[in-house]
Design an enzyme around this catalytic site. Structure first.
Site, short mmCIF file in Angstrom:
data_model
loop_
_atom_site.label_atom_id
_atom_site.label_comp_id
_atom_site.label_asym_id
_atom_site.label_seq_id
_atom_site.Cartn_x
_atom_site.Cartn_y
_atom_site.Cartn_z
N TRP A 167 13.38 75.00 89.39
CA TRP A 167 12.43 74.45 90.36
C TRP A 167 12.80 75.14 91.67
O TRP A 167 13.88 74.91 92.22
CB TRP A 167 12.60 72.94 90.47
CG TRP A 167 11.57 72.29 91.34
CD1 TRP A 167 10.32 71.88 90.97
CD2 TRP A 167 11.70 71.95 92.73
NE1 TRP A 167 9.66 71.33 92.04
CE2 TRP A 167 10.48 71.35 93.14
CE3 TRP A 167 12.71 72.11 93.68
CZ2 TRP A 167 10.26 70.91 94.43
CZ3 TRP A 167 12.49 71.67 94.97
CH2 TRP A 167 11.27 71.07 95.33
N LYS A 207 11.24 66.27 87.82
CA LYS A 207 11.54 64.88 87.51
C LYS A 207 12.57 64.28 88.46
O LYS A 207 12.43 63.18 88.95
CB LYS A 207 12.04 64.80 86.07
CG LYS A 207 12.36 63.40 85.59
CD LYS A 207 11.09 62.65 85.33
CE LYS A 207 11.31 61.22 84.92
NZ LYS A 207 10.11 60.42 85.15
N ARG A 261 12.85 69.10 84.62
CA ARG A 261 13.60 69.28 85.87
C ARG A 261 13.08 70.44 86.70
O ARG A 261 13.48 70.61 87.86
CB ARG A 261 15.09 69.49 85.57
CG ARG A 261 15.77 68.28 84.99
CD ARG A 261 17.27 68.49 84.96
NE ARG A 261 17.81 68.57 86.29
CZ ARG A 261 18.42 67.59 86.93
NH1 ARG A 261 18.55 66.43 86.35
NH2 ARG A 261 18.88 67.76 88.14
N GLU A 278 -0.63 62.61 91.26
CA GLU A 278 0.40 63.57 90.83
C GLU A 278 0.06 64.25 89.52
O GLU A 278 0.46 65.39 89.29
CB GLU A 278 1.79 62.94 90.77
CG GLU A 278 2.00 61.98 89.64
CD GLU A 278 3.42 61.43 89.59
OE1 GLU A 278 4.38 62.18 89.81
OE2 GLU A 278 3.56 60.22 89.31
N CYS A 315 15.95 71.68 88.73
CA CYS A 315 16.55 72.73 87.91
C CYS A 315 17.37 72.08 86.79
O CYS A 315 18.11 71.14 87.02
CB CYS A 315 17.48 73.67 88.68
SG CYS A 315 16.66 74.57 89.98
N HIS A 328 -10.09 49.25 109.01
CA HIS A 328 -9.41 49.76 110.21
C HIS A 328 -9.33 51.29 110.20
O HIS A 328 -8.51 51.87 110.91
CB HIS A 328 -8.01 49.14 110.32
CG HIS A 328 -8.06 47.65 110.48
ND1 HIS A 328 -8.48 47.05 111.63
CD2 HIS A 328 -7.81 46.66 109.61
CE1 HIS A 328 -8.46 45.73 111.48
NE2 HIS A 328 -8.07 45.47 110.25
N ASN A 358 22.09 74.74 90.19
CA ASN A 358 21.13 73.71 90.58
C ASN A 358 21.62 73.14 91.90
O ASN A 358 22.76 72.68 91.99
CB ASN A 358 21.08 72.61 89.51
CG ASN A 358 20.33 71.38 89.97
OD1 ASN A 358 19.41 71.49 90.78
ND2 ASN A 358 20.72 70.22 89.48
N GLY A 359 20.76 73.17 92.93
CA GLY A 359 21.17 72.65 94.24
C GLY A 359 20.75 73.61 95.33
O GLY A 359 19.93 74.50 95.10
N GLU A 410 1.00 52.51 93.67
CA GLU A 410 1.51 53.19 92.47
C GLU A 410 0.36 53.79 91.65
O GLU A 410 0.48 54.89 91.11
CB GLU A 410 2.35 52.20 91.64
CG GLU A 410 2.88 52.75 90.33
CD GLU A 410 3.77 54.00 90.46
OE1 GLU A 410 4.16 54.36 91.57
OE2 GLU A 410 4.03 54.63 89.43
N LYS A 426 0.20 57.72 90.75
CA LYS A 426 0.10 58.20 89.36
C LYS A 426 -1.07 59.14 89.22
O LYS A 426 -0.95 60.21 88.64
CB LYS A 426 -0.12 57.03 88.42
CG LYS A 426 0.90 56.37 87.58
CD LYS A 426 2.17 56.92 87.15
CE LYS A 426 3.03 57.63 88.13
NZ LYS A 426 4.31 57.08 88.43
O1 M6R Z 1 14.84 59.02 89.82
P1 M6R Z 1 14.21 58.24 90.96
O2 M6R Z 1 13.66 56.94 90.53
O3 M6R Z 1 15.14 58.12 92.11
O4 M6R Z 1 12.99 59.14 91.43
C1 M6R Z 1 12.26 58.78 92.57
C2 M6R Z 1 10.95 59.52 92.62
O5 M6R Z 1 11.16 60.90 92.69
C3 M6R Z 1 10.09 59.21 91.40
O6 M6R Z 1 9.88 57.84 91.27
C4 M6R Z 1 8.72 59.91 91.49
O7 M6R Z 1 7.99 59.41 92.57
C5 M6R Z 1 7.99 59.70 90.18
N1 M6R Z 1 8.43 60.65 89.21
C6 M6R Z 1 6.51 59.75 90.33
O8 M6R Z 1 5.89 59.42 89.15
#
Ligand code: M6R
Length: 605
Positions: free
Chosen positions: A72, A600, A27, A485, A2, A501, A98-99, A478, A482
């Site tokens: 969000w 984010k 956000r 997502e 949010c 395995h 937010n929260g 990673e 990527k």
């Molecule tokens: O702000 P942070 O690095 O703590 O965020 C951690 C994850 O939420 C973040 O790396 C997330 O996995 C990425 N946005 C994915 O691309």
């Protein structure tokens, strides 16, 4: 999660709020809304969907004070009714939040029993009703009293029809920043929202309230005690938070990586590199703690720190560490204090923050690798290694991943040199190689067209496996994250040796495998694993260094990255996989910067 904003001044409040919200859309984007003070009352406009939906239906408003929200969803599905602001029964008090409020169900049932009607499924709605109950002419006092009854995480902004020109805000666990303008002041969950208007900000601490008008900012705590705001100058400029001609923020941020590496590189690694904490003590072990992409950077860091320093390193998901920290830390019984390195681009991830607190309670020294200097994490740890990638707006982390790895490499070199497991010539060589990273990454970016052509090999897949060994294993994780997502294709990262395995059972001509090859001591083993994949007729897309003859033999589909020392390959292969994911998602017509269900900064547990 949010985004929240507040504005008090003499400008066009609705327009300023919407513009600020758009910079915060990363956000959350389930619904959006604003409340402004107009004609002696409050005007509220909110809509399910993107900010643009709310903006398109916004009537002409004339107001100079207001609050805004992009949501969000946590409690209550995305809908107009659940969008913020939420109001009390009179409609005079509007709250944006937010929260998550942990005791909202109990508060709500008590208020409903007392005859108060609720109009949403949100936890937030208890707040305006609570504030109304405590209101006696003093809005700040009423908000303070209401917050005394709630538990949980919040950053809130509150508007009252009877308090023209005034916004009250408060924070506990969710970020809140105040912006100081000339004859106007701002509130926001993140600095990029207001960087267009002011560079002068102050961060609100947990348990604090703020009252802003066009000309004043007062910070107080839950007991009424006040403090002077500590004003900081933001290093970010407005262009950092704009798309700048790129089709997506993600693409812009991928292309910003050479600069991000340059800006984040420390001139020398022989001197102290962590601000606030001297690392000159016997470190018995290192725990690296993070979430998502930052966790993957941590896995790369483990290999490098262990190789250079021989200090044992374990990497933990913050959500696991916070409830099950490693047993050897408990009670601070060791002669050597453990070091806990927390990695977070935002510095606001709820699990990572909680893990930092657990680590400190256990007597560990804590260091944050973080991209936001004024963030909660940066303020709560003993030492900070700041990355300078600039604001990252695309939900998918790209440039911050690269500089997190760079920070871990710098930490490894520094620890090795200061513990004398690395001599001066070796230090110089490392410093030189790290200085070349922007160049290597730039070379990968030049191959964008070739990579985009190979994206077609994955577009119609059922499922995709990313495999690698050694340092390429976290890169595979990673790469898969990527892709999944932003393209919604199912993708999994695996250590190449683990395929047989279990996952090998899933391979078929519809299940491509992306293998990350590196000229290190595991190369021939990976070649065997690739042969096993080929034998199952799964299509192969390889990432390999220039001149890798095996790669050319094994598949017609090869993304080549520059020839470097294998230890630097996570940077080049990492960027190549970002471009691959980007082009697959783009070809599939996905909303790249705002993937469904994600936000984010994950400030709830
Ligand atoms: O702000 P942070 O690095 O703590 O965020 C951690 C994850 O939420 C973040 O790396 C997330 O996995 C990425 N946005 C994915 O691309």
């Amino acid at each position: 999660m949010c985004g929240i904003v507040g504005y008090a001044g003499s400008g066009d409040a609705p327009q300023i709020l919407i513009e600020a919200l758009k910079r915060l859309e990363y956000r959350g984007y389930d619904s959006a809304g604003i409340a402004v003070q107009e004609n002696g009352g409050l005007t509220i406009h909110k809509k399910q969907g993107r900010i643009s939906v709310m903006e398109e239906t916004l009537p002409k408003l004339k107001a100079t004070v207001g609050i805004g929200h992009t949501r969000w969803a946590t409690h209550g599905e995305p809908s107009d009714a659940n969008a913020h602001p939420q109001v009390d029964s009179s409609g005079d008090i509007a709250v944006i939040h937010n929260g998550t409020l942990e005791n909202y169900a109990d508060l709500r049932s008590r208020m409903e029993a007392a005859g108060i009607e609720f109009n949403s499924g949100t936890d937030t709605e208890v707040l305006p009703h609570l504030i109304a109950r405590h209101y006696n002419g003093d809005l700040l006092a009423a908000v303070r009293a209401a917050l005394g009854e709630v538990t949980g995480a919040y950053a809130i902004v509150v508007l009252h029809a009877a308090h023209p020109g005034e916004i009250v805000a408060a924070r506990n666990e969710s970020p809140l920043v105040v912006g100081f303008g000339e004859g106007e002041n701002f509130l926001a969950s993140d600095a990029p929202a207001i960087v267009k208007y002011t560079q002068r900000v102050a961060y609100v601490h947990n348990g604090e309230l703020v009252r802003i008008t066009a000309d004043s900012i007062e910070i107080s705590d839950m007991t009424g005690g006040t403090r002077e705001p500590e004003i900081e100058e933001l290093e970010w400029v407005v262009e950092d938070a704009e798309q700048g001609g790129y089709a997506h923020f993600m693409l812009k941020e991928i292309f910003e990586q050479p600069r991000a590496l340059q800006e984040s590189l420390l001139p020398t690694l022989a001197e102290a590199i962590v601000e606030g904490l001297d690392l000159n003590w016997r470190i018995g072990s290192i725990s690296i703690v993070a979430c998502g992409t930052s966790f993957h950077a941590g896995l790369v860091g483990k290999y490098v720190i262990e190789q250079l320093t021989a200090i044992p390193v374990n990497v933990y998901h913050a959500s696991e560490f916070r409830y099950s920290p490693p047993v050897q830390n408990v009670g601070g019984m060791l002669s050597a204090r453990p070091l806990v390195v927390l990695i977070s681009q935002s510095g606001e991830t709820a699990d990572t923050l909680a893990a930092a607190r657990v680590a400190r309670q256990q007597g560990s020294h804590t260091v944050a690798i973080c991209n936001v200097g004024g963030s909660s994490l940066a303020r709560e740890v003993d030492g900070i290694l700041l990355t300078r990638a600039g604001p990252e707006i695309g939900v998918a982390a790209t440039k911050t991943f690269i500089v997190q790895m760079q920070a871990l490499y710098m930490l490894a070199v520094h620890l090795a040199y200061s513990r004398k497991s690395m001599d001066q010539p070796q230090l110089r060589r490392w410093e030189q190689e790290l200085r070349r990273l922007p160049h290597y990454v730039g070379q990968v970016l030049e191959r964008r067209t070739a990579i985009s052509k190979l994206a077609g090999t994955l577009q119609s897949a059922n499922s995709i496996f990313f495999i690698g060994r050694n340092l390429s294993y976290p890169v595979a994780l990673e790469g898969a994250l990527k892709l999944k997502e932003i393209s919604y294709l199912h993708a999994e990262g695996y250590p190449a040796g683990e395929l047989k395995h279990g996952p090998l059972a899933l391979l078929s001509p519809e299940t491509p495998v992306v293998a990350i090859m590196s000229p290190d001591h595991t190369h021939s083993k990976l070649v065997s694993n690739i042969e096993e994949v080929a034998a199952r007729k799964a299509p192969l897309l390889l990432v390999a260094q220039e001149g890798d003859a095996d790669a050319q033999r094994l598949s017609p589909h090869v993304i080549t990255v520059p020839a470097t020392d294998p230890v630097l390959q996570p940077f080049t292969a990492g960027v190549a996989l970002q471009l691959l994911a980007y082009h697959v998602a783009d070809a599939l017509g996905c909303e790249i910067d705002k993937p469904r269900n994600l936000a984010k900064s994950v400030t709830v547990e």
